[in-house]
Design a protein around this motif. Structure first.
Motif, PDB file in Angstrom:
ATOM      1  N   PRO A  16       0.843  -1.197   0.000  1.00 38.93           N
ATOM      2  CA  PRO A  16       0.000   0.000   0.000  1.00 38.93           C
ATOM      3  C   PRO A  16       0.882   1.253   0.000  1.00 38.93           C
ATOM      4  O   PRO A  16       1.844   1.338   0.765  1.00 38.93           O
ATOM      5  N   VAL A  17       0.560   2.236  -0.842  1.00 42.69           N
ATOM      6  CA  VAL A  17       1.442   3.400  -0.992  1.00 42.69           C
ATOM      7  C   VAL A  17       0.658   4.684  -1.181  1.00 42.69           C
ATOM      8  O   VAL A  17      -0.512   4.676  -1.566  1.00 42.69           O
ATOM      9  N   ARG A  18       1.331   5.772  -0.926  1.00 45.60           N
ATOM     10  CA  ARG A  18       0.947   7.114  -1.382  1.00 45.60           C
ATOM     11  C   ARG A  18       2.193   7.984  -1.338  1.00 45.60           C
ATOM     12  O   ARG A  18       2.797   8.151  -0.281  1.00 45.60           O
ATOM     13  N   ASN A  19       2.602   8.487  -2.493  1.00 44.96           N
ATOM     14  CA  ASN A  19       3.790   9.343  -2.623  1.00 44.96           C
ATOM     15  C   ASN A  19       5.026   8.698  -1.984  1.00 44.96           C
ATOM     16  O   ASN A  19       5.618   9.229  -1.044  1.00 44.96           O
ATOM     17  N   GLU A  20       5.399   7.554  -2.526  1.00 44.90           N
ATOM     18  CA  GLU A  20       6.520   6.780  -1.982  1.00 44.90           C
ATOM     19  C   GLU A  20       7.668   6.646  -2.991  1.00 44.90           C
ATOM     20  O   GLU A  20       8.349   5.631  -3.027  1.00 44.90           O
ATOM     21  N   GLU A  21       7.891   7.678  -3.809  1.00 51.59           N
ATOM     22  CA  GLU A  21       8.914   7.566  -4.836  1.00 51.59           C
ATOM     23  C   GLU A  21      10.322   7.390  -4.253  1.00 51.59           C
ATOM     24  O   GLU A  21      11.201   6.828  -4.915  1.00 51.59           O
ATOM     25  N   ARG A  22      10.558   7.832  -3.027  1.00 49.35           N
ATOM     26  CA  ARG A  22      11.891   7.699  -2.426  1.00 49.35           C
ATOM     27  C   ARG A  22      12.128   6.289  -1.893  1.00 49.35           C
ATOM     28  O   ARG A  22      13.238   5.771  -1.965  1.00 49.35           O
ATOM     29  N   ASN A  23      11.087   5.681  -1.327  1.00 51.55           N
ATOM     30  CA  ASN A  23      11.260   4.375  -0.695  1.00 51.55           C
ATOM     31  C   ASN A  23      10.971   3.195  -1.628  1.00 51.55           C
ATOM     32  O   ASN A  23      11.579   2.127  -1.493  1.00 51.55           O
ATOM     33  N   LEU A  24      10.025   3.370  -2.549  1.00 54.44           N
ATOM     34  CA  LEU A  24       9.519   2.241  -3.326  1.00 54.44           C
ATOM     35  C   LEU A  24      10.573   1.518  -4.173  1.00 54.44           C
ATOM     36  O   LEU A  24      10.532   0.283  -4.258  1.00 54.44           O
ATOM     37  N   PRO A  25      11.518   2.216  -4.817  1.00 53.81           N
ATOM     38  CA  PRO A  25      12.475   1.478  -5.666  1.00 53.81           C
ATOM     39  C   PRO A  25      13.247   0.393  -4.922  1.00 53.81           C
ATOM     40  O   PRO A  25      13.414  -0.720  -5.434  1.00 53.81           O
ATOM     41  N   GLN A  26      13.746   0.683  -3.717  1.00 56.51           N
ATOM     42  CA  GLN A  26      14.517  -0.313  -2.978  1.00 56.51           C
ATOM     43  C   GLN A  26      13.632  -1.479  -2.542  1.00 56.51           C
ATOM     44  O   GLN A  26      14.080  -2.632  -2.503  1.00 56.51           O
ATOM     45  N   CYS A  27      12.379  -1.192  -2.232  1.00 56.70           N
ATOM     46  CA  CYS A  27      11.449  -2.252  -1.848  1.00 56.70           C
ATOM     47  C   CYS A  27      11.200  -3.203  -3.010  1.00 56.70           C
ATOM     48  O   CYS A  27      11.322  -4.433  -2.873  1.00 56.70           O
ATOM     49  N   LEU A  28      10.868  -2.655  -4.181  1.00 56.26           N
ATOM     50  CA  LEU A  28      10.557  -3.472  -5.348  1.00 56.26           C
ATOM     51  C   LEU A  28      11.769  -4.241  -5.855  1.00 56.26           C
ATOM     52  O   LEU A  28      11.648  -5.380  -6.346  1.00 56.26           O
ATOM     53  N   ALA A  29      12.955  -3.646  -5.749  1.00 57.16           N
ATOM     54  CA  ALA A  29      14.167  -4.279  -6.275  1.00 57.16           C
ATOM     55  C   ALA A  29      14.483  -5.601  -5.586  1.00 57.16           C
ATOM     56  O   ALA A  29      15.180  -6.447  -6.155  1.00 57.16           O
ATOM     57  N   ALA A  30      13.967  -5.799  -4.377  1.00 57.04           N
ATOM     58  CA  ALA A  30      14.281  -7.004  -3.612  1.00 57.04           C
ATOM     59  C   ALA A  30      13.246  -8.114  -3.782  1.00 57.04           C
ATOM     60  O   ALA A  30      13.347  -9.158  -3.135  1.00 57.04           O
ATOM     61  N   LEU A  31      12.261  -7.909  -4.671  1.00 56.62           N
ATOM     62  CA  LEU A  31      11.133  -8.838  -4.745  1.00 56.62           C
ATOM     63  C   LEU A  31      11.179  -9.754  -5.967  1.00 56.62           C
ATOM     64  O   LEU A  31      10.151 -10.258  -6.411  1.00 56.62           O
ATOM     65  N   GLY A  32      12.371 -10.002  -6.489  1.00 60.33           N
ATOM     66  CA  GLY A  32      12.507 -10.814  -7.697  1.00 60.33           C
ATOM     67  C   GLY A  32      12.040 -12.240  -7.557  1.00 60.33           C
ATOM     68  O   GLY A  32      11.721 -12.894  -8.554  1.00 60.33           O
ATOM     69  N   ARG A  33      11.981 -12.770  -6.334  1.00 58.69           N
ATOM     70  CA  ARG A  33      11.576 -14.172  -6.140  1.00 58.69           C
ATOM     71  C   ARG A  33      10.065 -14.333  -5.988  1.00 58.69           C
ATOM     72  O   ARG A  33       9.568 -15.445  -5.836  1.00 58.69           O
ATOM     73  N   PHE A  34       9.343 -13.228  -6.020  1.00 69.22           N
ATOM     74  CA  PHE A  34       7.886 -13.296  -5.924  1.00 69.22           C
ATOM     75  C   PHE A  34       7.283 -13.150  -7.318  1.00 69.22           C
ATOM     76  O   PHE A  34       7.638 -12.249  -8.066  1.00 69.22           O
TER      77      PHE A  34
END
Length: 279
Positions: A16-34
């Motif tokens: 769940p997000v709102r205006n998360e451009e600073r945090n979201l890239p690092q979160c998504l980058a770690a989800l390759g196994r999903f």
């Protein structure tokens, strides 16, 4: 390239997000196994949506009307899942390879309907190795239950379940490998959202007092203790002493002191809102 690649983990990640451009890239980058990642947005005005699309996540828009359900329950009620489990992550949370390995092993053959998750917390640029540990029930089997149903009427601007916990029908396990919790938005954003948290907590306290705390059987032990004592004069000082002295926050230096101080400020703010509402 040859080699053996791990099978996709049997859990859909929901962020769940709102205006998360600073945090979201690092979160998504770690989800390759999903195999499937869903970013549930609340009309962000920054690059949150573009970042989700660039990383191959499914982008879903959510508009809250101030009442039940909020974002996580809405997802559980309306979305179709191709995996047996749902993992809720915040944009400032990053899973590690060790977490994914333990998750794969735990979900391979389990009767549990949910799992407690542990977190490595950071504040003011430093890892907090002491203080009150962060722990959430944020991994659940599809169809096993929902987050608490609380009939609020826009108590705050929070359109996502923050203090509500899942109420699940079945046994609960635990994943011990921690998730990294790093927020890059700074102390000003920390204070801003904790003002919203305080408004919600004060309203929740009032509602529980009105209906009778003993009737709220779905509360966890930690919640029950908090809402029994939240309005009492000693609670902020109790939390500071417990987190900073008894739980060793003092050993985290300046960051540990600031974190305990701001949490005590947070509980003081809630207490002031409760007193104001009574007047």
């Amino acid at each position: 390239m040859s080699g053996t690649f791990p099978e996709a983990l049997p859990a859909t990640v929901v962020i769940p997000v709102r205006n998360e451009e600073r945090n979201l890239p690092q979160c998504l980058a770690a989800l390759g196994r999903f195999a499937h990642v869903m970013v549930v947005d609340s009309a962000s005005t920054d690059r949150t949506g573009e970042i989700a699309a660039e990383n191959g996540a499914q982008l879903i828009q959510f508009e809250w009307d101030g009442k039940f359900p909020k974002k996580r329950n809405w997802v559980l009620q309306t979305c179709q899942f191709s995996s047996p489990f749902v993992l809720f992550l915040d944009a400032d949370e990053v899973v590690s390879p060790a977490f994914c390995d333990e998750l794969a092993q735990a979900l391979a053959d389990t009767q549990h309907v949910g799992f407690w998750l542990n977190y490595t917390n950071y504040f003011a640029g430093r890892q907090l190795k002491h203080g009150v540990p962060q722990r959430k029930l944020a991994l659940m089997r599809v169809g096993a239950g929902f987050y608490e149903r609380i009939e609020e009427d826009a108590w705050s601007k929070l359109d996502m379940e923050v203090h509500e916990h899942p109420v699940l029908d079945g046994t609960i396990g635990e994943i011990t490998a921690p998730i990294d919790h790093r927020d890059f938005r700074g102390i000003d954003k920390f204070l801003e959202r904790h003002i919203d948290y305080a408004k919600w907590e004060a309203a929740r306290y009032g509602a529980l007092q009105a209906e009778g705390l003993d009737s709220a059987t779905h509360l966890t032990r930690r919640q029950a203790f908090k809402y029994r004592n939240l309005g009492k004069w000693w609670y902020p000082a109790f939390y500071f002493t417990f987190a900073y002295i008894l739980r060793g926050g003092i050993w985290d230096g300046r960051a540990g002191l600031l974190y305990a101080f701001y949490k005590a400020w947070y509980f003081t703010t809630i207490k002031a809102l409760i007193a104001e509402a009574k007047r």
